[in-house]
Design a protein around this motif. Structure first.
Motif, short mmCIF file in Angstrom:
data_model
loop_
_atom_site.label_atom_id
_atom_site.label_comp_id
_atom_site.label_asym_id
_atom_site.label_seq_id
_atom_site.Cartn_x
_atom_site.Cartn_y
_atom_site.Cartn_z
N GLY A 274 0.65 -1.21 0.03
CA GLY A 274 0.10 -0.08 0.09
C GLY A 274 0.95 1.23 0.04
O GLY A 274 2.04 1.40 0.52
N ALA A 276 0.32 4.18 1.69
CA ALA A 276 0.76 4.68 2.99
C ALA A 276 1.80 4.12 3.70
O ALA A 276 3.00 4.72 4.08
N ARG A 382 -1.84 9.05 6.48
CA ARG A 382 -3.25 8.76 5.97
C ARG A 382 -3.62 9.40 4.75
O ARG A 382 -4.63 8.74 3.93
N GLU A 385 -3.63 6.82 1.95
CA GLU A 385 -4.20 5.35 1.82
C GLU A 385 -5.72 5.66 1.65
O GLU A 385 -6.65 4.76 1.62
N ARG A 399 -7.27 1.06 0.74
CA ARG A 399 -6.04 1.23 0.56
C ARG A 399 -5.61 1.06 -0.81
O ARG A 399 -6.05 0.45 -1.71
N THR A 400 -4.27 1.86 -1.11
CA THR A 400 -4.12 1.60 -2.76
C THR A 400 -3.68 0.44 -2.97
O THR A 400 -3.73 0.09 -4.14
#
Length: 410
Positions: A274, A276, A382, A385, A399-400
């Motif tokens: 992810g 983040a 944050r 994400e 999330r990504t």
């Protein structure tokens, strides 16, 4: 559609590469430019500051321009202007010519940076997975190539025009041909056009900027760190850590190589853990790098610190652009253009800030300033994400790492 996206991705990657070459050829030959035009040491900072200031203006203009024309058109014609302006710097003899060439270079670079990243964000959305770090990796590769060509020119004492002309002759037709395959947007074009009026301009614009502000700060802090390395690494190694003049040229090259390596593998990290998590890790590694540089007992330990800085800082800027696209899927072009301004803000602040603290206190202490700023990125992690609801609800999204599981990548 897959072939269209692949060609668009390759064409955009080459555009990033060409920009890396052009920018490196300019900034690494500043002493030669100064000698050619007789620019005094007192006047040189004004010339250097004018480029990022005008680039910021160019980015602002691009935000307005892409409301009427596609970003691909802005990129198609701004990149040749950058290359021709570079050639103008090498061909001129009077200071007014240098001023005009640098002004054109700055304005065009602002439009170029903004439009390139606009296209990168839209392509990533169409792909449904992280590819932005790859574009910036190619930019780093272009920077290494440009710096190497500049070294050849300096080593053989070549005139600026002789150094710049072959590069422009090769790159100019190549980027014009490649521009035929730019892809402006993914499958969400219609939805973007419907949502853009609600998210850009007027009251929506102020709300958008409040949401964008954390990413603007991260962008600014990242470029403060980057400009610290590019402007002060050689002086720091030689004057503070007692290295030789030859060894003092190594840290920036090491930084560029590790930036390339980090960006080359960064997209895999984003897909696995992810965005983040990757940003948090990058901020921590960069902060450790600054701490090592500040406390280094000698030159080799200092170079270890600059190596860590390359690995840490390299992920922040591409992921910040990508996060802006996710946060404002209906107005990603406007978000990218506004965010891009803080690229130049960080560049303008970084070098004078470190220099002032170094003169007033110590250069070891000055390295703690960008260290503290890059750690602030952890507070805003944050923002990397979550994304607002595409229909304007502002709810948190996955999330990504989960992007791409749907049919259109959102």
């Amino acid at each position: 559609m897959t072939d269209v996206l692949r060609r668009g991705r390759a064409a955009l990657a080459f555009s990033f590469f060409a920009q890396g070459v052009a920018f490196a050829l300019l900034v690494t030959r500043i002493p030669a430019i100064q000698d050619r035009y007789g620019v005094s040491d007192a006047l040189l900072p004004a010339f250097l500051a004018a480029v990022p200031i005008l680039a910021g203006v160019g980015s602002v203009c691009t935000e307005q321009l892409v409301k009427k024309v596609p970003p691909s058109l802005v990129l198609r014609w701004s990149q040749p202007v950058v290359l021709l302006a570079l050639l103008g710097v090498g061909a001129g003899e009077q200071m007014v010519v240098l001023g005009v060439a640098l002004a054109a270079f700055g304005m065009a670079v602002g439009a170029l940076d903004a439009s390139m990243n606009m296209l990168g964000v839209s392509l990533q959305r169409a792909y449904g997975r992280s590819i932005m770090l790859g574009f910036h990796a190619v930019y780093s590769l272009g920077g290494i190539a440009g710096a190497s060509l500049a070294w050849v020119g300096a080593h053989w004492d070549l005139a600026l025009l002789v150094s710049y002309l072959p590069v422009v002759v090769v790159l100019l037709p190549a980027v014009l041909v490649g521009s035929r395959w730019y892809v402006d947007a993914g499958p969400e074009t219609a939805e973007k056009e419907d949502a853009a009026p609600a998210q850009a301009g007027g009251a929506g614009g102020s709300v958008a900027f409040k949401l964008l502000l954390p990413l603007c700060l991260v962008m600014c802090f990242a470029y403060i760190g980057d400009s610290t390395v590019s402007n002060w690494s050689a002086k720091y190694l030689q004057d503070v850590l007692g290295s030789s003049e030859q060894l003092a040229t190594v840290p920036y090259n090491v930084y560029m190589v590790t930036t390339l390596l980090g960006r080359s593998i960064g997209d895999f990290g984003v897909r696995r853990f992810g965005a983040a998590a990757v940003v948090r890790a990058g901020a921590i590694v960069a902060a450790v790098g600054f701490a090592v540089v500040a406390g280094a007992p000698g030159a080799w330990v200092g170079m270890l610190g600059f190596t860590l800085l390359g690995l840490g800082l390299c992920v922040l800027v591409p992921q910040t652009f990508a996060a802006a696209g996710r946060l404002f899927p209906g107005a990603s072009d406007a978000a990218v253009a506004r965010l891009n301004i803080f690229n130049y803000v960080g560049f303008l602040i970084g070098s004078p800030l470190v220099g002032a603290v170094g003169d007033l206190w110590s250069y070891r202490g000055a390295m703690l300033i960008p260290m503290a700023l890059v750690l602030v990125t952890l507070v805003y992690a944050r923002s990397f994400e979550t994304e607002p609801d595409r229909y304007g609800g502002g709810h948190e999204r996955p999330r990504t790492a989960d992007v791409g599981r749907g049919s259109n990548g959102l």
